[in-house]
Write an enzyme that holds these catalytic residues in place. Structure first.
Site, PDB file in Angstrom:
ATOM      1  CB  SER A 106       5.544  72.634 -52.723  1.00 11.17           C
ATOM      2  OG  SER A 106       5.334  73.558 -53.796  1.00 11.17           O
ATOM      3  CD  GLU A 114      -0.303  78.558 -47.502  1.00 13.98           C
ATOM      4  OE1 GLU A 114      -0.484  77.360 -47.740  1.00 13.98           O
ATOM      5  OE2 GLU A 114      -0.930  79.462 -48.064  1.00 13.98           O
ATOM      6  CG  ASN A 125      -6.389  76.753 -50.836  1.00 13.91           C
ATOM      7  OD1 ASN A 125      -7.472  76.891 -51.401  1.00 13.91           O
ATOM      8  ND2 ASN A 125      -5.420  77.668 -50.876  1.00 13.91           N
ATOM      9  N   GLY A 132       2.887  76.264 -54.869  1.00 10.95           N
ATOM     10  CA  GLY A 132       2.634  75.822 -56.237  1.00 10.95           C
ATOM     11  C   GLY A 132       3.881  75.762 -57.107  1.00 10.95           C
ATOM     12  CE  LYS A 159      -3.491  77.164 -53.769  1.00  6.70           C
ATOM     13  NZ  LYS A 159      -2.129  77.526 -54.129  1.00  6.70           N
ATOM     14  CG  HIS A 163      -3.853  81.739 -50.174  1.00  8.78           C
ATOM     15  ND1 HIS A 163      -3.191  81.978 -51.354  1.00  8.78           N
ATOM     16  CD2 HIS A 163      -3.540  80.477 -49.803  1.00  8.78           C
ATOM     17  CE1 HIS A 163      -2.510  80.888 -51.684  1.00  8.78           C
ATOM     18  NE2 HIS A 163      -2.704  79.963 -50.767  1.00  8.78           N
ATOM     19  CD  GLU A 185      -2.702  81.064 -54.869  1.00  8.11           C
ATOM     20  OE1 GLU A 185      -3.881  80.702 -54.746  1.00  8.11           O
ATOM     21  OE2 GLU A 185      -1.745  80.258 -54.888  1.00  8.11           O
TER      22      GLU A 185
HETATM   23  P1  PGA Z   1       0.477  74.190 -52.864  1.00  9.62           P
HETATM   24  O1  PGA Z   1      -0.474  75.372 -52.298  1.00  9.62           O
HETATM   25  O2  PGA Z   1       0.392  73.068 -51.868  1.00  9.62           O
HETATM   26  O3  PGA Z   1      -0.098  73.823 -54.185  1.00  9.62           O
HETATM   27  O4  PGA Z   1       1.857  74.770 -52.944  1.00  9.62           O
HETATM   28  C1  PGA Z   1      -0.546  75.660 -50.933  1.00  9.62           C
HETATM   29  C2  PGA Z   1      -1.435  76.838 -50.693  1.00  9.62           C
HETATM   30  O5  PGA Z   1      -1.396  77.787 -51.491  1.00  9.62           O
HETATM   31  O6  PGA Z   1      -2.206  76.878 -49.714  1.00  9.62           O
END
Ligand code: PGA
Length: 252
Positions: free
Chosen positions: A210, A166, A8, A172, A10, A94, A96
């Protein structure tokens, strides 16, 4: 089915960086047969990345979609548009999107249904916040997000739908769920799919939050972890490659 390792991206990369990353990812993906690999670039680079990845083993997904076919929906993108530029998958719900842009379970469900109707594979994301985990409501939150997100969904082919667990506190932040914490929630989701929703129990359930080369194997060897949704570590072809190579081969 093979494990799925999806990146992803982003809101990252320039066009040039996106194409280079796509090439590096394809080189890594094509050199192995353990895992299915996908990348989810920003909307504006989807077509260029999909063209660059044509003939490789890497699938292309979008990071969001709107549920309507077309119309006066300024700023939105339809499932047909995604198919038109070479996408076969789409991340939906997601954290976010839920937390920054206020997407509700109901909106997420409409998107999942629209994607499935058009033959796009939804990657439905679910996961609890830190507050929800600490107050002991992880199972309740995940159950609500899974059942509401998949309301009225009926599929026979397990490959037509993907779930990503997640935990919001792990995205993140550098904090990863332990393999045991991930396994526990994945097993719960598997049970909900099978017993409550009458969906194929071998639908892939990815872990995200992460995931890095250092922790990928311990997560991916859990019995109910069927792959990973990777943010930060998918932005470097080398680290994404290491995660791809950490995939476990499925016996069935
Ligand atoms: P990250 O993001 O691996 O940077 O924690 C994962 C995601 O949001 O899909």
């Amino acid at each position: 089915m093979k494990q799925l390792i999806a990146g992803n991206w982003k809101m990252h990369t320039t066009l040039k960086e996106a194409l280079e990353l796509a090439e590096g990812t394809a080189a890594a993906a094509d050199a192995q047969e353990k895992a299915d690999v996908a990348v989810c670039p920003p909307f504006v680079y989807l077509e260029a990345v999909a063209k660059r990845l044509a003939g490789t083993s890497v699938a292309v997904g979008a990071q969001n979609v709107f549920h309507e076919d077309k119309g006066a929906f300024t700023g939105e993108v339809s499932p047909d548009m995604l198919l038109d530029v070479g996408c076969s998958m789409v991340i939906i719900g997601h954290s976010e999107r839920r937390h920054i842009f206020g997407e509700t379970d109901e909106a997420v469900n409409k998107k999942v249904l629209a994607a499935l109707r058009k033959g796009l594979v939804p990657i439905l994301c679910v996961g609890e916040t830190l507050e929800e985990r600490e107050s002991g409501s992880t199972s309740e939150v995940v159950r609500r997000q899974v059942t509401a997100g998949l309301r009225d969904v009926a599929v026979n082919d397990p490959a037509s739908l993907v779930i990503a667990y997640e935990p919001v506190w792990a995205i993140g932040t550098g904090k990863t769920a332990t393999p045991e914490q991930a396994q526990e929630v994945h097993a719960l989701i598997r049970g909900i799919l099978k017993d409550e929703l009458a969906l194929p129990e071998d639908i892939r359930i990815l872990y995200g939050g992460s995931v890095k080369p250092e922790n990928a194997s311990s997560l991916l060897c859990q019995p109910d972890v069927d792959g990973a949704l990777v943010g930060g570590a998918s932005l470097k072809a080398d680290s994404f490659k290491d995660i791809i190579l950490s995939a476990r081969e499925r016996s069935a």
